[in-house]
Design a protein around this motif. Structure first.
Motif, PDB file in Angstrom:
ATOM      1  N   PRO A 149      39.587  35.973  54.030  1.00 50.49           N
ATOM      2  CA  PRO A 149      39.785  35.666  52.602  1.00 50.49           C
ATOM      3  C   PRO A 149      38.848  34.599  52.044  1.00 50.49           C
ATOM      4  O   PRO A 149      39.286  33.652  51.381  1.00 50.49           O
ATOM      5  N   PHE A 150      37.572  34.720  52.314  1.00 48.64           N
ATOM      6  CA  PHE A 150      36.594  33.855  51.670  1.00 48.64           C
ATOM      7  C   PHE A 150      35.320  34.658  51.409  1.00 48.64           C
ATOM      8  O   PHE A 150      34.818  35.326  52.321  1.00 48.64           O
ATOM      9  N   PRO A 151      34.808  34.639  50.187  1.00 46.97           N
ATOM     10  CA  PRO A 151      35.398  33.905  49.062  1.00 46.97           C
ATOM     11  C   PRO A 151      36.747  34.493  48.666  1.00 46.97           C
ATOM     12  O   PRO A 151      37.107  35.583  49.110  1.00 46.97           O
ATOM     13  N   GLN A 152      37.425  33.776  47.832  1.00 50.12           N
ATOM     14  CA  GLN A 152      38.779  34.176  47.443  1.00 50.12           C
ATOM     15  C   GLN A 152      38.800  35.625  46.974  1.00 50.12           C
ATOM     16  O   GLN A 152      37.977  36.042  46.157  1.00 50.12           O
ATOM     17  N   ARG A 153      39.743  36.399  47.543  1.00 49.66           N
ATOM     18  CA  ARG A 153      39.853  37.803  47.135  1.00 49.66           C
ATOM     19  C   ARG A 153      40.382  37.899  45.704  1.00 49.66           C
ATOM     20  O   ARG A 153      41.274  37.129  45.322  1.00 49.66           O
ATOM     21  N   PRO A 154      39.880  38.847  44.920  1.00 46.88           N
ATOM     22  CA  PRO A 154      40.447  39.050  43.577  1.00 46.88           C
ATOM     23  C   PRO A 154      41.936  39.352  43.666  1.00 46.88           C
ATOM     24  O   PRO A 154      42.379  40.090  44.565  1.00 46.88           O
ATOM     25  N   GLU A 155      42.694  38.809  42.776  1.00 44.77           N
ATOM     26  CA  GLU A 155      44.145  39.014  42.787  1.00 44.77           C
ATOM     27  C   GLU A 155      44.469  40.505  42.712  1.00 44.77           C
ATOM     28  O   GLU A 155      43.930  41.246  41.893  1.00 44.77           O
ATOM     29  N   GLY A 156      45.344  40.939  43.602  1.00 46.80           N
ATOM     30  CA  GLY A 156      45.805  42.327  43.603  1.00 46.80           C
ATOM     31  C   GLY A 156      44.926  43.294  44.368  1.00 46.80           C
ATOM     32  O   GLY A 156      45.271  44.484  44.492  1.00 46.80           O
ATOM     33  N   LEU A 157      43.811  42.826  44.918  1.00 47.58           N
ATOM     34  CA  LEU A 157      42.886  43.729  45.601  1.00 47.58           C
ATOM     35  C   LEU A 157      43.546  44.414  46.800  1.00 47.58           C
ATOM     36  O   LEU A 157      43.513  45.642  46.933  1.00 47.58           O
ATOM     37  N   VAL A 158      44.152  43.629  47.687  1.00 50.03           N
ATOM     38  CA  VAL A 158      44.778  44.184  48.887  1.00 50.03           C
ATOM     39  C   VAL A 158      45.962  45.067  48.509  1.00 50.03           C
ATOM     40  O   VAL A 158      46.159  46.155  49.082  1.00 50.03           O
ATOM     41  N   GLU A 159      46.737  44.610  47.525  1.00 49.38           N
ATOM     42  CA  GLU A 159      47.906  45.388  47.106  1.00 49.38           C
ATOM     43  C   GLU A 159      47.493  46.769  46.590  1.00 49.38           C
ATOM     44  O   GLU A 159      48.120  47.785  46.933  1.00 49.38           O
TER      45      GLU A 159
END
Length: 351
Positions: A149-159
């Protein structure tokens, strides 16, 4: 309690163009000579099985399985590992995995995924025709390039990735239900289902689909530093298949879990032939017996050092030595006190 079946052998690493590994008859005779009672069969290898015929014809399956049985071998399960992986492929891996697909869909990701889904369904139909209740595959991966998780993953990407993974697999799992076959995902690096948490994320999106299960292989957990014994107890109800494979993890000041892009021989974590690694198989077989696992113990040979034929022969005896013939009664039955409600009440002081 139930006694595990075995030993079985996964044939994917052994099938080849030279005898005795180039035909169904000869490879099953060789497996029996090594001491195996069953084999797990990769459905993508036409030297061993005609998947189209197996999916369509019970007569073909009866004849095919009968040939192996005449050589002293049962078919433990069918495998669609490399085909299942094509159900969900991140674009970064397109060219890497394309050779697993039929030529007419190579270079066409959407058509390739549809083809792969159809092939897994055929494998499930073939399992039904063979009277086999479990089938093993890979989940494929849309999120694997974003594992760290670097750089920070975009919110909701994994979901969103797991939503899509579940969408692609649901029709296949529904077909598994129609066939009466458990679909067992091998929990494996480079697949989105690579540990217990990711399996749970997937299962939740499938509303706990009864046919969504797992193949247990401790070697992949050793290399992740995951507690492979606790895993058995946590997922006992979902573990429907078992690969017996050894591994070792020896981190140094130079490398650890990620391996520094080194070859298998030079990695801190590497697969080994049975008995040459660090897996506590005595504890594993004990837990399997205690949890009533009655499937097959199937050797998957993958070793960076030992010759495969030596690993296969040693593996058959290794599994035989570890299978626990479960006891039909408690060890202290010789002093058993028969049921007597009145006596029980007197002993408790409530008579």
């Amino acid at each position: 309690m139930k006694t595990i079946k075995g030993p079985g052998l996964f044939l994917a690493q052994f099938a080849g163009d030279e005898a005795p590994f180039n035909s169904w008859d000869s490879i099953t005779r060789w497996a029996a000579d090594c001491g195996y009672l069953g084999v797990q069969v990769p459905v993508w290898d036409a030297r061993l099985i005609d998947l189209d015929k197996a999916a369509a014809s019970k007569d073909y399956c009866d004849e095919w399985a009968g040939q192996a049985r005449a050589n002293g071998i049962e078919v433990t399960e069918l495998s669609s590992h490399v085909i299942g992986q094509l159900v969900a492929v991140h674009p970064a891996f397109d060219e890497w995995v394309d050779p697993f697909a039929a030529p007419e869909v190579q270079g066409k990701p959407r058509e390739r995924a549809e083809w792969a889904a159809g092939q897994v369904k055929k494998a499930l139909s073939a399992s039904r025709n063979l009277g086999i209740g479990a089938h093993v595959t890979f989940s494929g991966a849309l999120c694997w390039p974003f594992l760290y998780p670097f750089p920070q993953r975009p919110e909701g990407l994994v979901e969103q990735g797991f939503d899509e993974l579940a969408r692609r697999w649901r029709p296949i799992l529904d077909h598994a239900e129609e066939c009466g076959v458990d679909l067992c995902y091998e929990i494996h690096p480079m697949e989105d289902l690579h540990d217990g948490v990711t399996f749970e994320m997937f299962l939740e999106r499938l509303n706990g689909h009864a046919r969504c299960n797992m193949l247990y292989d401790p070697s992949h957990y050793v290399l992740q530093c995951l507690d492979y014994l606790d895993h058995i107890d946590i997922y006992a109800e979902r573990i429907k298949m078992f690969h017996v494979k050894d591994a070792e993890f020896n981190p140094t000041g130079r490398q650890g879990v990620y391996g520094g892009y080194q070859s298998w021989v030079n990695r801190a974590g590497r697969f080994r032939s049975l008995g040459d690694g660090q897996v506590d198989f005595g504890a594993i077989f004990s837990k399997m017996a205690a949890n009533d696992f009655d499937g097959w113990a199937v050797v998957e040979w993958e070793c960076a050092l030992k010759h495969p034929e030596d690993g296969a022969r040693e593996g058959a005896q290794f599994v035989k030595d570890h299978i626990i013939r479960v006891t039909p009664h408690a060890f202290d039955d010789f002093v058993d006190g028969r049921a007597d409600q009145a006596r029980n009440r007197r002993m408790l002081g409530i008579g």
